[in-house]
Each structure stands twice: as C-alpha cells, then as structure tokens.
Scaffold this active site. Structure first.
Site, PDB file in Angstrom:
ATOM      1  N   THR A  32     127.353 -32.328  50.752  1.00 47.06           N
ATOM      2  CA  THR A  32     126.471 -31.565  51.511  1.00 47.06           C
ATOM      3  C   THR A  32     125.103 -31.339  50.684  1.00 47.06           C
ATOM      4  OG1 THR A  32     127.740 -29.720  51.114  1.00 47.06           O
ATOM      5  CG2 THR A  32     128.132 -30.600  53.222  1.00 47.06           C
ATOM      6  N   ASP A  33     125.321 -31.323  49.266  1.00 48.29           N
ATOM      7  CA  ASP A  33     124.068 -30.921  48.614  1.00 48.29           C
ATOM      8  C   ASP A  33     122.909 -31.873  48.551  1.00 48.29           C
ATOM      9  OD1 ASP A  33     125.227 -32.512  46.889  1.00 48.29           O
ATOM     10  OD2 ASP A  33     125.231 -31.173  45.057  1.00 48.29           O
ATOM     11  N   SER A  64     129.916 -33.223  18.718  1.00 53.43           N
ATOM     12  CA  SER A  64     130.957 -32.682  19.837  1.00 53.43           C
ATOM     13  C   SER A  64     132.321 -32.766  19.054  1.00 53.43           C
ATOM     14  CB  SER A  64     131.089 -33.355  20.954  1.00 53.43           C
ATOM     15  OG  SER A  64     132.103 -33.182  21.635  1.00 53.43           O
ATOM     16  N   ASP A 167     126.468 -28.215  40.757  1.00 51.72           N
ATOM     17  CA  ASP A 167     127.211 -28.216  39.597  1.00 51.72           C
ATOM     18  C   ASP A 167     126.609 -27.048  38.713  1.00 51.72           C
ATOM     19  OD1 ASP A 167     128.489 -30.184  40.976  1.00 51.72           O
ATOM     20  OD2 ASP A 167     128.279 -31.806  39.252  1.00 51.72           O
ATOM     21  N   TYR A 219     128.362 -43.817  45.652  1.00 51.66           N
ATOM     22  CA  TYR A 219     127.913 -42.458  46.056  1.00 51.66           C
ATOM     23  C   TYR A 219     126.116 -42.550  46.562  1.00 51.66           C
ATOM     24  CZ  TYR A 219     125.613 -37.816  44.680  1.00 51.66           C
ATOM     25  OH  TYR A 219     125.080 -36.706  44.409  1.00 51.66           O
TER      26      TYR A 219
HETATM   27  P1  ADP Z   1     132.166 -34.275  34.992  1.00 52.42           P
HETATM   28  O1  ADP Z   1     130.891 -33.760  35.150  1.00 52.42           O
HETATM   29  O2  ADP Z   1     132.864 -34.777  36.550  1.00 52.42           O
HETATM   30  O3  ADP Z   1     133.286 -34.211  34.088  1.00 52.42           O
HETATM   31  P2  ADP Z   1     130.335 -36.660  34.212  1.00 52.42           P
HETATM   32  O4  ADP Z   1     130.609 -38.245  34.367  1.00 52.42           O
HETATM   33  O5  ADP Z   1     129.285 -36.116  35.232  1.00 52.42           O
HETATM   34  O6  ADP Z   1     131.853 -36.142  34.703  1.00 52.42           O
HETATM   35  O7  ADP Z   1     130.316 -36.010  32.762  1.00 52.42           O
HETATM   36  C1  ADP Z   1     130.941 -36.485  31.876  1.00 52.42           C
HETATM   37  C2  ADP Z   1     130.290 -36.815  30.563  1.00 52.42           C
HETATM   38  O8  ADP Z   1     129.818 -35.594  29.855  1.00 52.42           O
HETATM   39  C3  ADP Z   1     131.015 -37.325  29.301  1.00 52.42           C
HETATM   40  O9  ADP Z   1     131.466 -38.691  29.679  1.00 52.42           O
HETATM   41  C4  ADP Z   1     130.381 -37.057  28.139  1.00 52.42           C
HETATM   42  O10 ADP Z   1     129.081 -37.838  28.196  1.00 52.42           O
HETATM   43  C5  ADP Z   1     129.752 -35.622  28.468  1.00 52.42           C
HETATM   44  N1  ADP Z   1     130.549 -34.568  28.214  1.00 52.42           N
HETATM   45  C6  ADP Z   1     131.267 -33.900  28.732  1.00 52.42           C
HETATM   46  N2  ADP Z   1     132.028 -32.889  28.107  1.00 52.42           N
HETATM   47  C7  ADP Z   1     131.881 -33.442  26.730  1.00 52.42           C
HETATM   48  C8  ADP Z   1     132.340 -33.099  25.500  1.00 52.42           C
HETATM   49  N3  ADP Z   1     133.304 -31.772  25.204  1.00 52.42           N
HETATM   50  N4  ADP Z   1     131.754 -33.561  24.236  1.00 52.42           N
HETATM   51  C9  ADP Z   1     130.787 -34.562  24.689  1.00 52.42           C
HETATM   52  N5  ADP Z   1     130.374 -35.020  25.768  1.00 52.42           N
HETATM   53  C10 ADP Z   1     130.792 -34.311  26.725  1.00 52.42           C
HETATM   54 MG    MG Z   2     129.093 -34.342  36.197  1.00 56.16          MG
END
Ligand code: ADP
Ligand code: MG
Length: 377
Positions: A32-33, A64, A167, A219
């Site tokens: 919906t967003d 990370s 989000d 999407y």
């Molecule tokens: P969601 O937001 O549903 O988890 P997304 O595809 O939008 O999935 O985002 C995931 C991406 O965010 C990962 O592929 C990575 O690039 C980044 N990400 C998330 N958490 C980390 C982390 N702890 N360290 C490094 N990158 C991260």
């Molecule tokens: Mg995401």
C-alpha cells in the site's frame, strides 16, 4: 568484542558514539505504501548497532562485523559507484549532502542482528542507524521523519531499490509497545497500543529463509499495474478509491490483471483501518481473521506470496493460531502468526513439521515484541 571496541581495533582510535536502529515487521498494510495508502509496522528487538567517528576528509569508510573482508572505502559517495553493501551507508551520506546538509567523512563499524533478505528490513536498519548518527555528529537538527525520507532516497537513488517510505519510517519512528499507523500520503502517524504480552498473546515471525529470484522485477510490475489502475480510474493514487466504491471502480477497469491489483490495495487499506479500530478498542484477538483475509488477498489478487508463505499461514491457522499472513514484499521472506501464548509452541511445532514433511528448509521462528525505534546508546 563490542562494536565500540571493534571500531577502535579497526581504525586505531575511539569512536565518538554508538547508535542503534531496528528492523521491522509490518502488521498489516502490504503493498500500500506506493499507493499513498496505510501501513502499520512495528519495530523488532533486532537492531543494527554502529560505532562512528568523524574523519577530516569527506570519505566514508565502513566495516561490517557480519561480512568477511576489510573496511570498504568510498572516497566520493555518488549514485552509480556501487560499493556493494556499503552503498547503504555511503548512500545516506550522499542523500544528506545532496539535500544541502554539511556532512563530513565518517568511519563506521557495524553489526546487525536483523536477518538480511528476510523481509525484516535489515537495509532500513542500516540506513537509519547511519542517518541518526550523522544527524547527531554533525548537529543537523533533522526530525526523524525527515531522516527516514532521506534514507528512502538513498535506497531509491543510490542503491537503486524502488522501495516506499514504510521501512525507514518504522525504524526511525516506532516506539516500544506500539505499532505505528502511518499514512504514506501525508506521513501523518500515530502510535497504536500493541502490547501483546499483557493480553496473553504472542506474535511469531516465521522466516521461511526463501529468497526468491526476480522479486524486484515482479515488484516493479505490481507498481506499474497499480499506477495504470489509478490512471484508468482518474485518481492520483489507489488510496483515493474508497472501499464502498470498489465494485463500481472494478467495473470501469479494462483488464482482470489490473482489477485484481486494485482490489487488493483498496481492501488492504480498509483492513488497516479495521485493525486500528480493533486495537484501539482493545479487541486484539479479533484482528486474526483480518490477517488471514489480507494474506488471501496478497496470494490471490496481488500474487506475491509463495508456497512456503502459504504453508506457514495454512498450517498455523489449522494448528490454532488466531491469524497469520505473509509480511513484507513477498516472494519469500517472512510470515507473522498471531497466537495465544499457550498455543505458541504447538503452532511452531506444526509449522516446523509441515516444512520438514514438504522437504523444505527449516524456517526460523521467533517472537516479535514491539520494540523501540532508533536511538543513541
Ligand atoms: P531486507 O531489507 O529485507 O533485509 P534488502 O535486500 O533490502 O533486504 O537488504 C539487505 C541488504 O542490506 C544486504 O544484502 C546487505 O547489502 C545490506 N545489509 C543488511 N545488513 C547488513 C549487515 N549486517 N552488514 C552488511 N550489510 C548489510
Ligand atoms: Mg530492505
């Protein structure tokens, strides 16, 4: 080792501070967003935690703990120069600078407990923890909703993912014990009490661990279909179609495909409003059937569910859950299950066994307590 200690070890100096931002689940209001509609996420106890230090130049150096490898250095953050996961960090620096804010370079070390790619917004947690830290470190004085907007711009323009505003707003603005009602048209929001433990209830998140390929293309197709529907109906967005006028609106549409998308969005906005009314009235158990209805709409009309998500919902409800639905964009990711405390183990077991019987990867199940939004720690 703490995030701050690890920062010191990596960069050779003490961080100036540590910030934290949560992932989220969406209780109701899916797809919906980007239709100017309603959403209702709440923050998870799972967070991205990050230590920061300012640099004397304009570069971004990010590391990370959750990924192997050296710190990634982005000397001049600009869209198009992909640095993989560090785009989520550099993108926020870029978005703030692009909006005219004086943001210098930073060193970042982060660690996150938000599962990635599970529809729980690990990406927004990352963006928001960076935005909040930069806001504090560079005394920008921005409101949380403004930070969320800039994080969304980072994700849309810098990372290149066409996501809505839910989000980032959830991660930045949620409060403990509440779900956040957000009107994505004017960004007005309200904290709605959502304290399940005091009612003997529990919300389970079932991460199917399925990451479907092509979900971005799908999407985009849904988005385009919704825009086509709004154009055919002569409204700014599908949000402008009241549920009472849905039958007449459906008659005016030219294809079954668009008709189904419109039906989902219009009924989903209505479900959000009905869920809020029930939560406000303290009638939390009664939202169960609306969750199930929402899932059916996502499965049959919006067609973004998948076998694993359907299996969670069917099995959980058959095992005594009050309600269940897929959450997030779909094509995999997670489902939520509303269940009496006393039945939580039984429902978890039923879902796990159903996955085993179908030779599917064992899902990860955890209890989601509505938690705080982003903060300095
Ligand atoms: P969601 O937001 O549903 O988890 P997304 O595809 O939008 O999935 O985002 C995931 C991406 O965010 C990962 O592929 C990575 O690039 C980044 N990400 C998330 N958490 C980390 C982390 N702890 N360290 C490094 N990158 C991260
Ligand atoms: Mg995401």
């Amino acid at each position: 080792m703490s995030v701050a200690e690890e920062f010191s070890r990596l960069y050779g100096y003490e961080p100036e501070g540590v910030w934290e931002a949560p992932g989220r689940v969406n209780l109701i209001g899916e797809h919906t967003d980007y239709n100017d509609g309603f959403v209702m996420p709440f923050a998870l106890p799972h967070t991205a935690v990050a230590a920061f230090g300012r640099r004397t130049d304009t570069a971004v150096r990010a590391h990370s703990a959750d990924l192997p490898g050296e710190a990634v250095v982005v000397s001049d953050p600009a869209p198009g120069a992909s640095a993989g996961w560090a785009d989520y960090v550099a993108g926020v620096v870029w978005a703030l600078r692009d909006a005219g804010h004086a943001v210098g370079g930073v060193d970042v070390h982060l660690s996150s407990t938000v599962p990635t790619g599970a529809g729980l917004s690990s990406s927004a947690a990352l963006e928001v923890v960076v935005a909040l830290a930069l806001n504090d470190l560079f005394s920008l004085g921005l409101e949380r909703q403004q930070l969320a907007r800039l994080c969304q711009r980072a994700e849309n323009v810098y990372v290149g993912a066409p996501t809505g505003i839910m989000d980032q707003t959830a991660s930045a603005c949620c409060t403990a014990g509440h779900a956040l009602f957000l009107d994505t048209r004017d960004l007005s929001r309200r904290q709605v009490p959502f304290d399940l433990a005091s009612l003997g209830l529990r919300l389970l998140v079932v991460d199917t661990q399925v990451e479907h390929a092509h979900s971005e293309g799908e999407y985009g197709k849904r988005r385009a279909g919704c825009e086509a529907g709004a154009a055919e109906l002569g409204v700014t967005a599908l949000r402008d179609v009241p549920v009472a006028e849905l039958p007449a609106a459906l008659d005016r549409l030219s294809s079954d495909e668009v008709r189904a998308l419109v039906r989902h969005v219009v009924t989903e906005n209505d479900r959000v409003e009905r869920v809020i009314a029930l939560l406000d009235a303290g009638d939390v158990r009664a939202i169960g059937p609306l969750l199930v209805e929402g899932h059916a709409s996502l499965r049959d009309d919006f067609r973004v569910s998948c076998r694993e998500l359907d299996l969670v919902v069917e099995t959980a409800v058959a095992a005594g859950a009050l309600g269940a639905r897929m959450t997030g964009g779909g094509f995999g990711g997670s489902a939520i299950v509303l269940v009496e405390d006393t039945l939580a183990d039984q429902v978890t077991k039923a879902v796990t066994e159903a996955f085993a019987a179908a030779a599917l990867t064992e899902p990860r199940v955890f209890t989601a307590v509505a938690s705080a939004g982003a903060r300095r720690i």
